[in-house]
Scaffold this motif. Structure first.
Motif, PDB file in Angstrom:
ATOM      1  N   LYS A 133     -49.382 101.568  44.109  1.00 13.07           N
ATOM      2  CA  LYS A 133     -50.466 102.419  44.612  1.00 13.07           C
ATOM      3  C   LYS A 133     -50.917 101.916  45.987  1.00 13.07           C
ATOM      4  O   LYS A 133     -51.179 102.706  46.892  1.00 13.07           O
ATOM      5  CB  LYS A 133     -51.629 102.370  43.615  1.00 13.07           C
ATOM      6  CG  LYS A 133     -52.683 103.376  43.875  1.00 13.07           C
ATOM      7  CD  LYS A 133     -53.532 103.603  42.660  1.00 13.07           C
ATOM      8  CE  LYS A 133     -54.677 104.544  43.006  1.00 13.07           C
ATOM      9  NZ  LYS A 133     -55.614 104.683  41.925  1.00 13.07           N
ATOM     10  N   LYS A 135     -49.066 100.253  48.092  1.00 11.21           N
ATOM     11  CA  LYS A 135     -47.953 100.511  49.033  1.00 11.21           C
ATOM     12  C   LYS A 135     -48.055 101.904  49.628  1.00 11.21           C
ATOM     13  O   LYS A 135     -47.668 102.143  50.764  1.00 11.21           O
ATOM     14  CB  LYS A 135     -46.621 100.408  48.274  1.00 11.21           C
ATOM     15  CG  LYS A 135     -45.828  99.142  48.575  1.00 11.21           C
ATOM     16  CD  LYS A 135     -44.484  99.238  47.852  1.00 11.21           C
ATOM     17  CE  LYS A 135     -43.537  98.142  48.287  1.00 11.21           C
ATOM     18  NZ  LYS A 135     -42.314  98.117  47.507  1.00 11.21           N
ATOM     19  N   ASN A 136     -48.559 102.845  48.811  1.00 11.42           N
ATOM     20  CA  ASN A 136     -48.653 104.243  49.260  1.00 11.42           C
ATOM     21  C   ASN A 136     -49.997 104.579  49.903  1.00 11.42           C
ATOM     22  O   ASN A 136     -50.246 105.732  50.236  1.00 11.42           O
ATOM     23  CB  ASN A 136     -48.416 105.186  48.078  1.00 11.42           C
ATOM     24  CG  ASN A 136     -47.020 105.038  47.525  1.00 11.42           C
ATOM     25  OD1 ASN A 136     -46.099 104.707  48.270  1.00 11.42           O
ATOM     26  ND2 ASN A 136     -46.852 105.246  46.225  1.00 11.42           N
ATOM     27  N   ASP A 137     -50.847 103.563  50.074  1.00 12.65           N
ATOM     28  CA  ASP A 137     -52.155 103.812  50.691  1.00 12.65           C
ATOM     29  C   ASP A 137     -51.973 104.147  52.184  1.00 12.65           C
ATOM     30  O   ASP A 137     -51.009 103.691  52.816  1.00 12.65           O
ATOM     31  CB  ASP A 137     -53.015 102.551  50.536  1.00 12.65           C
ATOM     32  CG  ASP A 137     -54.477 102.851  50.780  1.00 12.65           C
ATOM     33  OD1 ASP A 137     -55.151 103.202  49.804  1.00 12.65           O
ATOM     34  OD2 ASP A 137     -54.929 102.755  51.948  1.00 12.65           O
ATOM     35  N   GLU A 138     -52.942 104.918  52.731  1.00 16.39           N
ATOM     36  CA  GLU A 138     -52.774 105.293  54.153  1.00 16.39           C
ATOM     37  C   GLU A 138     -53.117 104.134  55.092  1.00 16.39           C
ATOM     38  O   GLU A 138     -52.685 104.091  56.239  1.00 16.39           O
ATOM     39  CB  GLU A 138     -53.558 106.585  54.496  1.00 16.39           C
ATOM     40  CG  GLU A 138     -55.054 106.438  54.701  1.00 16.39           C
ATOM     41  CD  GLU A 138     -55.849 106.511  53.387  1.00 16.39           C
ATOM     42  OE1 GLU A 138     -57.071 106.303  53.458  1.00 16.39           O
ATOM     43  OE2 GLU A 138     -55.247 106.756  52.320  1.00 16.39           O
ATOM     44  N   GLN A 143     -51.189  98.428  52.955  1.00 17.25           N
ATOM     45  CA  GLN A 143     -49.725  98.496  52.765  1.00 17.25           C
ATOM     46  C   GLN A 143     -49.084  97.132  53.008  1.00 17.25           C
ATOM     47  O   GLN A 143     -48.200  96.701  52.276  1.00 17.25           O
ATOM     48  CB  GLN A 143     -49.093  99.465  53.763  1.00 17.25           C
ATOM     49  CG  GLN A 143     -49.302 100.904  53.473  1.00 17.25           C
ATOM     50  CD  GLN A 143     -48.801 101.771  54.644  1.00 17.25           C
ATOM     51  OE1 GLN A 143     -47.956 101.371  55.438  1.00 17.25           O
ATOM     52  NE2 GLN A 143     -49.357 102.958  54.738  1.00 17.25           N
ATOM     53  N   SER A 175     -43.710  99.217  38.742  1.00 22.55           N
ATOM     54  CA  SER A 175     -44.954  99.974  38.888  1.00 22.55           C
ATOM     55  C   SER A 175     -46.126  99.277  38.188  1.00 22.55           C
ATOM     56  O   SER A 175     -47.274  99.598  38.442  1.00 22.55           O
ATOM     57  CB  SER A 175     -44.778 101.399  38.377  1.00 22.55           C
ATOM     58  OG  SER A 175     -44.609 101.362  36.987  1.00 22.55           O
TER      59      SER A 175
END
Ligand SMILES: Cc1cc2nc3c(=O)[nH]c(=O)nc-3n(C[C@H](O)[C@H](O)[C@H](O)COP(=O)(O)OP(=O)(O)OC[C@H]3O[C@@H](n4cnc5c(N)ncnc54)[C@H](O)[C@@H]3O)c2cc1C
Length: 374
Positions: A133, A135-138, A143, A175
């Motif tokens: 989660k 890693k996919n943050d803006e 990240q 995950s």
């Protein structure tokens, strides 16, 4: 020999069921194990320094279930032990799972503070967030943190542990890796945690100490199955072995432990130190931390993951891959279609990593939902 229930495996699963059947149903149980000791993988023994050594790897009992806790504590007192794990990362021993204390140890203070504030404002305090989660943050810093943890704490440890890269494993393995947005250095947050004051083997000994239970060690099911007259079979061994591997072998990872007795009061700060990036072993356990002991010697175990070779070493962890689960499902189907009056339960029979409390849970629910009603 005659009995109502034959139980294969005197580990935790088999012993909980033996105890319930003998105590609650007043039925005759024969429980066998091919090993020369009871307790299966939770077997421990006292060494010459009075320390309890966990032969098959460090074991900490933890659960949120009052029912599981109440059951296990009928057979032991529990010492209130809280497990802490350190990981040797970038030359520092940092808390694992990675938390805010780890953050401040590996990054410059200013950067750590700004990350801490960002994470709290995005996700809150005291929560576990999967690094996927993050890693996919803006936010680029978030990240970066996820990438750092993945590379330095997870990647090499996982590759050593399984002999496979994370891409080759079930995606659920990656995950699940969490970052703990907290200063809590405990490895588990369960309500109930502890180490049995006289060890795990003693728990099993107490469970099996019943007039209705007969224990046979050094006894393999394949050698005696035709000599015992039983009504029901409870099988806690490997399900593929039970069916002579007719669909093929279920893959496992094995472990090798190198025990060392050291002429020193303490070896490391906590019971478990992980070495994700250095050395061939994954972790070192120092048993003296589990229970009070004032010897001037200490015993440690280096833990090396190795390939499982049937007949040469023990099955430890089912390998989390979709195709392995599918192979297990074939055995399960065969079991339900062809084996009446037989129950498959436990880590080997269900091809599943179970914690001890979960084994207690599944054994109790099998007893309550089916066995007690027969
Ligand atoms: C390294 C490691 C660390 C762990 N740490 C923790 C922890 O900290 N906390 C926690 O809660 N859980 C932990 N666990 C999980 C715990 O070990 C298991 O939940 C538990 O041991 C499973 O019990 P079981 O009865 O299902 O299996 P087992 O203990 O494996 O018992 C099965 C028994 O069946 C016998 N058997 C098999 N086939 C036959 C046959 N054909 N004939 C006769 N006997 C047979 C075997 O010899 C064995 O003794 C850990 C596991 C590992 C691998």
């Amino acid at each position: 020999m005659k009995c109502d229930f034959l139980i294969v495996g005197a580990g935790l699963a088999g012993s909980v069921l033996a105890e319930r059947i003998a105590t609650e149903l007043n039925k005759k149980v024969v429980i066998i194990d091919r090993r020369q000791h009871i307790a299966g993988n939770i077997f421990d023994y006292r060494n010459q320094d009075g320390q309890l050594i966990h032969k098959y790897g460090p074991h900490i009992f933890h659960t949120n279930s009052q029912k599981q806790w109440d059951y296990i504590t009928k057979f032991t007192e529990m010492y209130p032990y809280f497990h802490r794990v350190l990981g040797f990362v970038d030359g520092e021993f940092i808390p694992v799972p990675f938390n805010f204390n780890s953050l401040y140890q590996v990054f410059p203070q200013k950067f750590a503070k700004s990350l801490e504030q960002k994470l709290i404002s995005k996700f809150g305090f005291g929560v576990k967030i999967p690094i996927l989660k993050l890693k996919n943050d803006e936010d680029e810093d978030v990240q970066f943190l996820a990438e750092y943890i993945y590379k330095n704490v997870f990647l090499n440890y996982t590759t050593k542990q399984w002999g496979l890269t994370p891409e080759e494993l079930d995606p659920s393995v990656t995950s699940r890796i969490p970052v703990f947005l907290s200063r809590d250095n405990r490895y588990f947050q369960d309500k109930y945690q502890g180490i049995p004051t006289n060890g795990y083997t003693k728990i099993i000994e107490n469970m099996l100490n019943h007039n209705n239970i007969k224990v046979l060690l050094n006894t393999d099911f394949s050698e005696i199955k035709n000599d015992i007259d039983y009504k029901y079979l409870i099988y806690t061994g490997a399900i593929d072995e039970y069916f002579d591997y007719q669909f093929g072998q279920l893959p496992y990872r094995s472990l090798s432990f190198n025990f060392e007795r050291i002429d020193s009061v303490k070896f490391q700060e906590v019971a478990q130190v992980n070495y994700p990036n250095n050395y061939d072993y994954t972790r070192i356990t120092e048993f003296k931390h589990f229970l009070p002991n004032n010897s001037d010697k200490t015993t440690i175990a280096y833990e090396y993951p190795i390939e499982f070779i049937n007949g040469a070493n023990d099955r430890y962890y089912p390998i989390p891959k979709v195709e392995n689960r599918e192979l297990y499902e074939k055995y399960l189907k065969l079991a339900s279609e062809t084996q009446p009056n037989t129950f498959f339960v436990g880590r080997l029979a269900e091809y599943k990593y179970y914690n001890m409390n979960e084994v207690v849970g599944v054994a109790l629910s099998l007893f309550e939902s089916k066995i007690s009603k027969m």
